[in-house]
Design a protein around this motif. Sequence first.
Motif, mmCIF file in Angstrom:
data_model
loop_
_atom_site.group_PDB
_atom_site.id
_atom_site.type_symbol
_atom_site.label_atom_id
_atom_site.label_comp_id
_atom_site.label_asym_id
_atom_site.label_seq_id
_atom_site.Cartn_x
_atom_site.Cartn_y
_atom_site.Cartn_z
ATOM 1 N N ILE A 271 6.327 47.333 18.975
ATOM 2 C CA ILE A 271 4.977 48.705 18.672
ATOM 3 C C ILE A 271 4.846 48.541 17.674
ATOM 4 N N PHE A 272 4.531 48.135 16.632
ATOM 5 C CA PHE A 272 3.858 48.414 15.138
ATOM 6 C C PHE A 272 3.317 50.210 14.640
ATOM 7 N N GLY A 273 3.796 50.640 13.655
ATOM 8 C CA GLY A 273 3.155 51.747 13.536
ATOM 9 C C GLY A 273 3.970 52.326 12.306
ATOM 10 N N PRO A 274 3.462 53.909 12.032
ATOM 11 C CA PRO A 274 4.798 54.886 10.848
ATOM 12 C C PRO A 274 6.011 54.565 10.988
ATOM 13 N N THR A 275 5.993 54.643 12.002
ATOM 14 C CA THR A 275 7.926 54.818 13.462
ATOM 15 C C THR A 275 7.911 53.588 13.957
ATOM 16 N N PRO A 276 8.161 51.775 13.522
ATOM 17 C CA PRO A 276 8.584 50.706 15.005
ATOM 18 C C PRO A 276 8.636 51.025 15.862
ATOM 19 N N PRO B 124 -1.872 45.892 8.711
ATOM 20 C CA PRO B 124 -2.227 46.783 9.412
ATOM 21 C C PRO B 124 -3.359 46.331 11.081
ATOM 22 N N ALA C 241 -0.605 44.982 16.158
ATOM 23 C CA ALA C 241 -0.538 46.386 17.101
ATOM 24 C C ALA C 241 0.876 46.138 17.269
ATOM 25 N N ARG D 40 -8.207 43.120 16.133
ATOM 26 C CA ARG D 40 -6.632 43.546 16.460
ATOM 27 C C ARG D 40 -5.952 42.351 16.610
#
Length: 271
Positions: free
Chosen positions: A90-95, A55, A58, A3
């Motif tokens: 913060i990254f992710g499907p919805t940052p 991906p 983080a 990560r």
Amino acid sequence: MLRRAGVVGDPAGHSLSPAIHRAGYAAHGLDWVYDAHTVPAEGLDDFVRGCAADPAWAGLSVTAPHKDAILAHGDPDEPTRLLGAGNTLIFGPTPRVYNTDVPGFVRAWRAHRLADIRSAAVVGNGATARSILLALAGLGLRDLVVLARVPQRAEALLELAAVLGVVAEARGLEEPLLAVDLVANTVPAAATAPHATRLAAAAGVVFDVVYDPWPTPLARAADAAGTPALNGLDLLAGQAVDQFFLMTGHQVTFEGCRSAAEQELSRRSRL
């Protein structure tokens, strides 16, 4: 999967965030990488998009001058939206974008076992000043003086104070200041140097966002007056506690973060 996280700013090479986060990784046995990335304003969008597409990433710690612009890259929580500035992506499907400077200042204040605040003077009117104002409102602030080289530029900070129910006024940095519970400096040390003795004499506590070099002229004046002084390491460590949790889901302590930052400063001083 390895990560990744990091701090982005312009410049970012001086940041102590890598030392703090790496110490947290070591304490929890995490196989993570955290580096500093100097990215100019015109390159921020491409840099963030590149991270978001990987991906392994983080999140990002965000420092000047990108704290306002980073809101375009995620959904800000309510305090961040109110301030118009964030320091954590913060990254992710919805940052999502957060401002951990706000709880970080409160955490630092409580760690020093200081009393609630009723009155304060804040030097400066940028993103850090806005974050400190919101933190102070949570600590009981009622009256605020904004000290600025150009008081007319403090309008946005005065508007935020009004939203928070804080009575506020803007004055020139050279104008007289009555006694306040806190004087918080958010501008470079050289700007407050000519006024340091007067500012420290009016303060119950001094906070200076600068931490290197330390002590600053304001901190030296506070020491001469017997006034407690906090510095930027306190804020850096305080904000890192929530930031580390948001990125990793693991807890670190204020004391551990501050110790990691102090050790890195000491290491650099020996180079």
